[in-house]
Design a protein around this motif. Structure first.
Motif, short mmCIF file in Angstrom:
data_model
loop_
_atom_site.label_atom_id
_atom_site.label_comp_id
_atom_site.label_asym_id
_atom_site.label_seq_id
_atom_site.Cartn_x
_atom_site.Cartn_y
_atom_site.Cartn_z
N LYS A 50 0.84 -1.21 0.00
CA LYS A 50 0.00 0.00 0.00
C LYS A 50 0.87 1.26 0.00
O LYS A 50 0.62 2.19 -0.76
N VAL A 51 1.89 1.24 0.86
CA VAL A 51 2.78 2.41 0.94
C VAL A 51 3.51 2.60 -0.38
O VAL A 51 3.56 3.72 -0.92
N MET A 52 4.03 1.52 -0.96
CA MET A 52 4.80 1.66 -2.19
C MET A 52 3.92 2.10 -3.37
O MET A 52 4.38 2.81 -4.26
N ASN A 53 2.64 1.70 -3.35
CA ASN A 53 1.69 2.20 -4.36
C ASN A 53 1.50 3.71 -4.23
O ASN A 53 1.50 4.43 -5.23
N ASP A 54 1.35 4.14 -2.98
CA ASP A 54 1.22 5.59 -2.72
C ASP A 54 2.44 6.34 -3.23
O ASP A 54 2.33 7.40 -3.84
#
Lengths: 192, 62
Positions: free
Chosen positions: B23-27
């Motif tokens: 999720k963080v890396m998508n953001d």
């Protein structure tokens, strides 16, 4: 593989510098691996549950990526991250109140008195029970909780806290003293 | 402060949820895209000013 080894050997500060220069998301992933546990657990301390802690952590990392260039290397990166995370959490917790985290004014008389006789008398904390301390920390303001955690959990010096929060050292001492007094009162009076 | 109770208030440390990393890396990927796009459509004013001054100085040289 050799490159990955080299990246892993980089200090936090050098890694941040490389990310700022290149905007490389793979390097940021390394930073995530180094700091995710720390940031998640700090966020958990201010969140109601695991889901809220997850959302807070996600927001902190996104904000961190965007604001990474504002880290000027005046302190250790980990020190900066503590303050960055706490500030985000405090702002989140106080979002519905008018009183956001701000540079509160300090009574100069207090500073004068404090500068002369400021001593770190932490004896009142030594006998505190962990479970009761947790409850007492929820009864003081998030700003007070933050400054006590920076000092007594993360072991930042007065100078480091002053630098991280961008306030004077006298103001830091004053806030710690007030927060300690309030915590001790809550602990003794309101926590059973 | 060997028996500092602050050391123990967040113990044991909570495990970071595994799905959080993606999720963080998508953001981050989305943020990078937006920042790169913004850079495409904005001027680097300091560079523009520096270039103009340098070229003007060269042009004005006898």
């Amino acid at each position: 593989m050799k490159t990955l080894d080299n990246i892993n050997k980089l200090s936090d500060e050098d890694l941040v510098e490389a990310i700022v220069k290149t905007n490389n998301t793979a390097l940021f992933e390394v930073l995530y691996d180094r700091f995710s546990s720390l940031i998640y657990n700090k966020c958990y301390g201010f969140a109601k549950d695991g889901d809220e802690a997850k959302d807070l952590t996600q927001d902190v990392f996104l904000k961190l990526f965007v604001k990474l260039a504002s880290f000027k290397g005046k302190s250790k990166f980990s020190t900066w991250v503590y303050a960055f995370t706490y500030n985000h959490c405090v702002n989140y917790v106080t979002r519905n109140t008018a009183k956001k985290f701000e540079k509160q004014s300090v009574d100069y008389k207090d500073i004068e008195n404090l500068s002369d006789d400021y001593e770190e008398d932490d004896s009142s904390f030594l006998s505190m029970k962990v479970e009761k301390l947790k409850v007492a920390l929820e009864l003081i303001s998030p700003e007070e909780k933050m400054i006590l955690l920076l000092k007594y959990q993360d072991f930042l010096t007065i100078k480091e806290i002053a630098s991280a929060l961008e306030i004077g050292e006298s103001a830091v001492k004053m806030r710690i003293k007030r927060a300690k007094d309030k915590l001790v009162t809550e602990y003794n009076v309101n926590v059973k | 402060m060997d028996n500092n109770p602050f050391k123990n208030i967040n113990q044991p440390l909570k495990e970071v949820p595994v799905e959080l990393k993606s999720k963080v890396m998508n953001d981050i990927a989305m943020a990078k895209l937006i920042m790169d796009l913004a850079a495409l459509f904005s001027y680097n004013f300091s560079h523009v000013i520096e270039t103009v001054i340098t070229k003007r100085n060269i042009k004005n040289q006898p």
